[in-house]
Design a protein around this motif. Structure first.
Motif, mmCIF file in Angstrom:
data_model
loop_
_atom_site.group_PDB
_atom_site.id
_atom_site.type_symbol
_atom_site.label_atom_id
_atom_site.label_comp_id
_atom_site.label_asym_id
_atom_site.label_seq_id
_atom_site.Cartn_x
_atom_site.Cartn_y
_atom_site.Cartn_z
ATOM 1 N N GLY A 98 14.965 24.169 46.836
ATOM 2 C CA GLY A 98 14.733 23.374 45.656
ATOM 3 C C GLY A 98 13.981 24.138 44.915
ATOM 4 N N TYR A 99 13.116 25.087 45.230
ATOM 5 C CA TYR A 99 12.420 25.817 44.169
ATOM 6 C C TYR A 99 13.415 27.064 43.699
ATOM 7 C CZ TYR A 99 9.414 29.941 42.739
ATOM 8 O OH TYR A 99 9.025 30.844 41.715
ATOM 9 N N TRP A 100 14.469 27.717 44.450
ATOM 10 C CA TRP A 100 15.303 28.581 43.845
ATOM 11 C C TRP A 100 16.038 27.849 42.791
ATOM 12 C CZ3 TRP A 100 20.494 30.353 45.947
ATOM 13 C CH2 TRP A 100 21.029 31.223 45.343
ATOM 14 N N LEU A 101 16.883 26.831 43.197
ATOM 15 C CA LEU A 101 17.715 26.236 42.016
ATOM 16 C C LEU A 101 17.063 25.306 41.060
ATOM 17 C CD1 LEU A 101 20.369 24.776 44.883
ATOM 18 C CD2 LEU A 101 20.554 27.117 43.378
ATOM 19 N N GLY A 102 15.869 24.843 41.515
ATOM 20 C CA GLY A 102 15.265 24.012 40.403
ATOM 21 C C GLY A 102 14.462 24.928 39.238
ATOM 22 N N VAL A 103 13.753 25.928 39.781
ATOM 23 C CA VAL A 103 13.046 26.711 38.973
ATOM 24 C C VAL A 103 14.074 27.414 37.987
ATOM 25 C CG1 VAL A 103 11.454 28.591 38.543
ATOM 26 C CG2 VAL A 103 10.989 26.672 40.300
ATOM 27 N N SER A 104 15.014 27.738 38.660
ATOM 28 C CA SER A 104 16.065 28.645 38.016
ATOM 29 C C SER A 104 16.893 27.994 37.062
ATOM 30 C CB SER A 104 17.467 29.335 38.895
ATOM 31 O OG SER A 104 16.784 30.205 40.040
ATOM 32 N N SER A 105 16.769 26.714 37.166
ATOM 33 C CA SER A 105 17.812 25.837 36.069
ATOM 34 C C SER A 105 16.711 25.468 35.117
ATOM 35 C CB SER A 105 18.040 24.407 36.840
ATOM 36 O OG SER A 105 19.079 24.769 37.720
ATOM 37 N N PHE A 106 15.592 25.301 35.169
ATOM 38 C CA PHE A 106 14.554 25.158 34.285
ATOM 39 C C PHE A 106 14.279 26.282 33.422
ATOM 40 C CE2 PHE A 106 10.037 25.192 33.000
ATOM 41 C CZ PHE A 106 9.803 24.375 32.316
ATOM 42 N N MET A 107 14.158 27.656 34.162
ATOM 43 C CA MET A 107 13.887 28.735 33.309
ATOM 44 C C MET A 107 15.241 29.001 32.448
ATOM 45 S SD MET A 107 10.958 29.497 33.612
ATOM 46 C CE MET A 107 10.963 31.050 32.721
ATOM 47 N N TYR A 108 16.308 28.648 33.008
ATOM 48 C CA TYR A 108 17.861 28.911 32.150
ATOM 49 C C TYR A 108 17.444 28.085 30.847
ATOM 50 C CZ TYR A 108 22.229 28.801 30.689
ATOM 51 O OH TYR A 108 23.617 28.721 29.795
ATOM 52 N N PHE A 109 16.931 26.612 31.096
ATOM 53 C CA PHE A 109 17.110 25.837 29.835
ATOM 54 C C PHE A 109 15.955 26.193 28.959
ATOM 55 C CE2 PHE A 109 14.844 22.024 28.217
ATOM 56 C CZ PHE A 109 15.853 21.452 27.287
ATOM 57 N N LEU A 110 14.880 26.791 29.479
ATOM 58 C CA LEU A 110 13.770 27.480 28.594
ATOM 59 C C LEU A 110 14.196 28.319 27.867
ATOM 60 C CD1 LEU A 110 10.831 26.439 27.906
ATOM 61 C CD2 LEU A 110 10.012 27.919 29.696
ATOM 62 N N ALA A 111 14.955 29.457 28.799
ATOM 63 C CA ALA A 111 15.597 30.603 28.178
ATOM 64 C C ALA A 111 16.360 30.331 26.900
ATOM 65 C CB ALA A 111 16.114 31.379 28.974
ATOM 66 N N TYR A 112 17.157 29.162 27.090
ATOM 67 C CA TYR A 112 18.258 28.658 26.023
ATOM 68 C C TYR A 112 17.435 28.358 24.729
ATOM 69 C CZ TYR A 112 21.654 25.870 23.897
ATOM 70 O OH TYR A 112 22.558 25.225 22.920
ATOM 71 N N LEU A 113 16.272 27.589 25.019
ATOM 72 C CA LEU A 113 15.603 27.200 23.943
ATOM 73 C C LEU A 113 14.912 28.581 23.152
ATOM 74 C CD1 LEU A 113 13.660 24.092 25.181
ATOM 75 C CD2 LEU A 113 15.864 24.019 23.913
ATOM 76 N N CYS A 114 14.688 29.428 23.852
ATOM 77 C CA CYS A 114 13.869 30.459 23.328
ATOM 78 C C CYS A 114 14.884 31.654 22.999
ATOM 79 C CB CYS A 114 12.684 31.083 24.269
ATOM 80 S SG CYS A 114 11.490 30.171 24.807
ATOM 81 N N ASN A 115 16.188 31.274 22.983
ATOM 82 C CA ASN A 115 17.103 32.304 22.510
ATOM 83 C C ASN A 115 17.065 33.668 23.429
ATOM 84 O OD1 ASN A 115 18.178 30.572 20.592
ATOM 85 N ND2 ASN A 115 16.482 31.228 19.085
ATOM 86 N N ALA A 116 16.822 33.494 24.689
ATOM 87 C CA ALA A 116 16.809 34.687 25.526
ATOM 88 C C ALA A 116 18.401 35.074 26.069
ATOM 89 C CB ALA A 116 16.148 34.390 26.807
ATOM 90 N N GLN A 117 18.711 36.181 26.101
ATOM 91 C CA GLN A 117 20.211 36.625 26.457
ATOM 92 C C GLN A 117 20.233 36.763 27.866
ATOM 93 O OE1 GLN A 117 20.840 40.179 24.374
ATOM 94 N NE2 GLN A 117 20.396 39.612 22.272
ATOM 95 N N ILE A 118 20.374 35.779 28.648
ATOM 96 C CA ILE A 118 20.587 35.617 30.138
ATOM 97 C C ILE A 118 21.490 34.468 30.378
ATOM 98 C CG2 ILE A 118 18.272 33.978 30.595
ATOM 99 C CD1 ILE A 118 17.830 35.653 32.930
ATOM 100 N N THR A 119 22.210 34.683 31.544
ATOM 101 C CA THR A 119 22.964 33.413 32.028
ATOM 102 C C THR A 119 22.693 32.582 33.407
ATOM 103 O OG1 THR A 119 24.226 34.964 33.271
ATOM 104 C CG2 THR A 119 25.172 34.745 31.125
ATOM 105 N N MET A 120 23.041 31.699 33.677
ATOM 106 C CA MET A 120 22.688 30.848 34.677
ATOM 107 C C MET A 120 22.760 31.884 36.169
ATOM 108 S SD MET A 120 21.160 28.346 35.753
ATOM 109 C CE MET A 120 20.669 27.586 37.158
ATOM 110 N N VAL A 121 23.554 32.668 35.993
ATOM 111 C CA VAL A 121 23.855 33.402 37.458
ATOM 112 C C VAL A 121 22.980 34.458 37.503
ATOM 113 C CG1 VAL A 121 25.430 35.213 38.535
ATOM 114 C CG2 VAL A 121 26.482 32.741 37.829
ATOM 115 N N GLN A 122 22.802 35.116 36.251
ATOM 116 C CA GLN A 122 21.439 36.227 36.265
ATOM 117 C C GLN A 122 20.197 35.625 36.297
ATOM 118 O OE1 GLN A 122 22.481 37.703 32.133
ATOM 119 N NE2 GLN A 122 23.831 39.282 33.106
#
Length: 246
Positions: A98-122
């Motif tokens: 739950g931590y691994w998948l949940g925090v990764s999804s939340f951080m990917y969404f936040l990275a998308y809002l902050c225009n960070a160059q990173i994919t979900m797999v990364q």
């Protein structure tokens, strides 16, 4: 009709093989590469002027999550907690994944809002390798019970793995405000999760089990049934009847 059934089974098997073949590149990695990435996850990068490379594989992170599950099971077994194996296994797997998948999804969404160059797999790979510090800290402190030792490992080992992830995200994010929001959120979640696993995880599991099974359940005992009192007259009559029969 037999031709149609065979065709459906063949197409189903082919589609299953195709789905597995899609996931194969993410798990095609040599053990030497996994070992090198584990060591790199504890060494913060210094060059943040250009985007740092992130391994796009999930074999190492998945094994680290299962290792963290095993360490949590070991920590519960070494304590004085007596619980059911199935409930303990399910709780540990749910917490770690739950931590691994949940925090990764939340951080990917936040990275998308902050225009960070990173994919979900990364992001999954980066956060998964970041759990290597958690595994080391919990394995040592579960066997050597000193709070001062835990705080040292929490700051040094957990801090190094967190700094590694923060440095990689900084190199892939443009803007001071975006870097502060993204990296501050990741560092806070990662360090607080380690504190939770060490101090509060056992209590939360015991509370869940008390809710499901009930606190201090007494062992099963056999209780003798009440035998009705039979009068002496009935006993004498029965004895006489048996004597006459014999």
């Amino acid at each position: 009709q037999m031709w149609q059934v065979g065709k459906r089974q063949a197409s189903r098997a082919f589609s299953l093989y195709a789905n597995i073949d899609i996931l194969r590149p993410y798990f095609d990695v040599e053990p030497v590469q996994v070992r090198a990435r584990l060591l790199e996850s504890m060494i913060p990068v210094k060059m943040i002027n250009f985007p740092q490379k992130i391994a796009g594989e999930l074999y190492g992170p998945l094994m680290l999550v299962f290792t963290l599950v095993a360490i949590l099971l070991h920590g519960m077994k070494t304590s004085d907690t007596i619980i059911r194996e199935g409930t303990l296994m399910g709780t540990a797997i749910g917490t770690c994944f739950g931590y691994w998948l949940g925090v990764s999804s939340f951080m990917y969404f936040l990275a998308y809002l902050c225009n960070a160059q990173i994919t979900m797999v990364q992001m999954l790979s980066l956060l998964g390798y970041g759990l290597f510090g958690h595994c080391i800290t919990l394995f040592v402190t579960y066997n050597i019970h000193f709070h001062s030792l835990f705080y040292i490992f929490w700051l040094v080992v957990g801090g190094l793995s967190t700094l590694r992830m923060v440095a990689v995200l900084v190199s892939r994010t443009v803007g001071h405000t975006q870097r502060l929001i993204l990296c501050g959120t990741l560092a806070a979640l990662h360090m607080l999760f380690l504190l939770y696993l060490h101090f509060a995880y056992h209590k939360v599991v015991e509370g869940i089990l008390d809710t499901l099974e009930g606190p201090n359940m007494p062992p099963f005992q056999r209780v003798a049934r009440d035998i009705p009192v039979v009068s002496n007259a009935v006993l004498n009559t029965t004895a006489k009847a048996i004597a006459l029969t014999l």
